[in-house]
Design a protein around this motif. Structure first.
Motif, PDB file in Angstrom:
ATOM      1  N   UNK A 167       0.986  -1.263  -0.008  1.00  0.00           N
ATOM      2  CA  UNK A 167       0.023  -0.100   0.222  1.00  0.00           C
ATOM      3  C   UNK A 167       1.022   1.138  -0.045  1.00  0.00           C
ATOM      4  N   UNK A 168       0.980   1.593  -1.061  1.00  0.00           N
ATOM      5  CA  UNK A 168       2.067   2.981  -1.273  1.00  0.00           C
ATOM      6  C   UNK A 168       1.646   3.919  -2.372  1.00  0.00           C
ATOM      7  N   UNK A 169       2.367   4.761  -2.514  1.00  0.00           N
ATOM      8  CA  UNK A 169       2.548   5.858  -3.735  1.00  0.00           C
ATOM      9  C   UNK A 169       3.991   5.646  -4.478  1.00  0.00           C
ATOM     10  N   UNK A 170       3.904   5.759  -5.783  1.00  0.00           N
ATOM     11  CA  UNK A 170       5.144   5.651  -6.267  1.00  0.00           C
ATOM     12  C   UNK A 170       5.208   6.961  -7.035  1.00  0.00           C
ATOM     13  N   UNK A 171       6.372   7.722  -6.458  1.00  0.00           N
ATOM     14  CA  UNK A 171       6.555   8.983  -7.367  1.00  0.00           C
ATOM     15  C   UNK A 171       7.772   9.185  -8.192  1.00  0.00           C
ATOM     16  N   UNK A 172       7.814   9.901  -8.944  1.00  0.00           N
ATOM     17  CA  UNK A 172       8.945  10.130 -10.042  1.00  0.00           C
ATOM     18  C   UNK A 172       9.556  11.369 -10.096  1.00  0.00           C
ATOM     19  N   UNK A 173      10.245  12.023 -11.247  1.00  0.00           N
ATOM     20  CA  UNK A 173      10.702  13.210 -11.149  1.00  0.00           C
ATOM     21  C   UNK A 173       9.456  14.265 -10.910  1.00  0.00           C
ATOM     22  N   UNK A 174      10.101  15.218 -10.424  1.00  0.00           N
ATOM     23  CA  UNK A 174       9.299  16.462  -9.982  1.00  0.00           C
ATOM     24  C   UNK A 174       8.333  15.951  -8.933  1.00  0.00           C
ATOM     25  N   UNK A 175       8.408  14.973  -8.191  1.00  0.00           N
ATOM     26  CA  UNK A 175       7.445  14.417  -7.122  1.00  0.00           C
ATOM     27  C   UNK A 175       6.066  14.021  -7.876  1.00  0.00           C
ATOM     28  N   UNK A 176       5.823  13.744  -8.805  1.00  0.00           N
ATOM     29  CA  UNK A 176       4.884  13.376  -9.664  1.00  0.00           C
ATOM     30  C   UNK A 176       4.611  11.955  -9.216  1.00  0.00           C
ATOM     31  N   UNK A 177       3.009  11.597  -9.162  1.00  0.00           N
ATOM     32  CA  UNK A 177       2.539  10.418  -8.967  1.00  0.00           C
ATOM     33  C   UNK A 177       2.559   9.604 -10.226  1.00  0.00           C
ATOM     34  N   UNK A 178       3.404   8.432 -10.154  1.00  0.00           N
ATOM     35  CA  UNK A 178       3.443   7.559 -11.458  1.00  0.00           C
ATOM     36  C   UNK A 178       2.527   6.294 -11.303  1.00  0.00           C
ATOM     37  N   UNK A 203      -0.134   3.928  -8.092  1.00  0.00           N
ATOM     38  CA  UNK A 203      -0.411   3.710  -6.555  1.00  0.00           C
ATOM     39  C   UNK A 203      -0.505   2.192  -6.423  1.00  0.00           C
ATOM     40  N   UNK A 204      -0.139   1.599  -5.310  1.00  0.00           N
ATOM     41  CA  UNK A 204      -0.069   0.217  -5.075  1.00  0.00           C
ATOM     42  C   UNK A 204      -1.299   0.144  -3.971  1.00  0.00           C
ATOM     43  N   UNK A 205      -2.129  -0.696  -4.326  1.00  0.00           N
ATOM     44  CA  UNK A 205      -3.708  -0.677  -3.299  1.00  0.00           C
ATOM     45  C   UNK A 205      -3.773  -2.234  -3.149  1.00  0.00           C
ATOM     46  N   UNK A 247      -3.165  -4.492  -6.352  1.00  0.00           N
ATOM     47  CA  UNK A 247      -3.381  -3.877  -7.831  1.00  0.00           C
ATOM     48  C   UNK A 247      -2.335  -2.579  -7.724  1.00  0.00           C
ATOM     49  N   UNK A 248      -1.807  -2.784  -8.794  1.00  0.00           N
ATOM     50  CA  UNK A 248      -0.802  -1.541  -9.358  1.00  0.00           C
ATOM     51  C   UNK A 248      -1.442  -0.825 -10.338  1.00  0.00           C
ATOM     52  N   UNK A 305      -6.252   3.531 -13.396  1.00  0.00           N
ATOM     53  CA  UNK A 305      -6.525   2.509 -14.203  1.00  0.00           C
ATOM     54  C   UNK A 305      -5.705   1.128 -13.786  1.00  0.00           C
ATOM     55  N   UNK A 306      -6.350  -0.069 -13.608  1.00  0.00           N
ATOM     56  CA  UNK A 306      -5.397  -1.165 -13.084  1.00  0.00           C
ATOM     57  C   UNK A 306      -4.190  -1.628 -14.245  1.00  0.00           C
ATOM     58  N   UNK A 307      -3.207  -1.728 -13.667  1.00  0.00           N
ATOM     59  CA  UNK A 307      -2.065  -2.372 -14.614  1.00  0.00           C
ATOM     60  C   UNK A 307      -1.844  -3.573 -14.412  1.00  0.00           C
TER      61      UNK A 307
END
Length: 197
Positions: A61-72, A74-76, A83-84, A90-92
């Motif tokens: 359960x977390x957020x995955x952030x990339x450059x400029x602190x943008x959310x790329x 979410x893990x739920x 789900x990623x 959208x589910x990946x």
């Protein structure tokens, strides 16, 4: 004859001829701390860095952030499913935590046991995965888990962890090979603390 230090050879020759190279009244200069300590570079050159943050309580359960602190991503996790999701929600990928846990990635990985997709080597030292017919290996090195093609010294990605953040670095070549989502998914599986075999 005198080892691998050429200055020792000169000193030995000078001493044998009654000469001294150094003025013994002056202490030699200190080089402690002046030279860099060889270690793994702090970042991979040109890498895209993704940070798994807000672990609640784990990477499942977390957020995955990339450059400029943008959310790329979410893990739920809900019950027996993780789900990623992409930034739009959208589910990946879908992870099912059963007696034999399974993994499925939209358009990339057909539903299969996690232990087959991220196969443990016979000597239990690393894990393999295959994408587009190419084999990749996740191996521990220094304080990282590194992704490479077996037989190659080129690091495509690496994972590191502190007490509250997991970091995935992907080289531009890894992204070109289509390893962005799969690298994120492998990081989740390798860092979740659950049995995936």
């Amino acid at each position: 004859m005198y080892g691998s230090n050429p200055f020792t050879a000169q000193d030995a020759w000078n001493a044998g001829n009654g000469q001294s190279t150094w003025d013994s009244s002056i202490p030699p200069p200190s080089i402690f701390g002046a030279l860099p300590y060889p270690s793994a570079p702090s970042t991979l050159p040109g890498a895209i860095t993704l940070k798994f943050t807000s672990l609640s309580p784990t990477i499942l359960n977390c957020m995955v952030v990339g450059p400029r602190n943008e959310t790329y991503f979410r893990v739920v996790t809900n019950g027996g499913h993780t789900m990623l999701k992409d930034a739009q929600g959208s589910n990946i990928a879908l992870l099912e935590w059963r007696d034999h846990p399974t993994v499925e990635v939209r358009s990339l990985v057909a539903k299969q046991p996690m232990g087959h997709w991220l196969r443990l080597s016979t000597d239990r030292s690393h894990r393999f995965m295959v994408h587009n017919g190419v084999g990749y290996s996740w191996r521990p090195h220094d304080r990282f888990l590194q992704l490479s093609i077996p037989g190659s010294y080129d690091v495509l990605a690496r994972v590191s962890k502190t007490h509250d953040v997991v970091t995935l670095e992907l080289t531009p070549h890894a992204v070109q090979l289509g390893l962005l989502e799969l690298g994120v998914l492998a990081t989740i599986l390798l860092q979740c603390g659950k049995n995936i075999d």
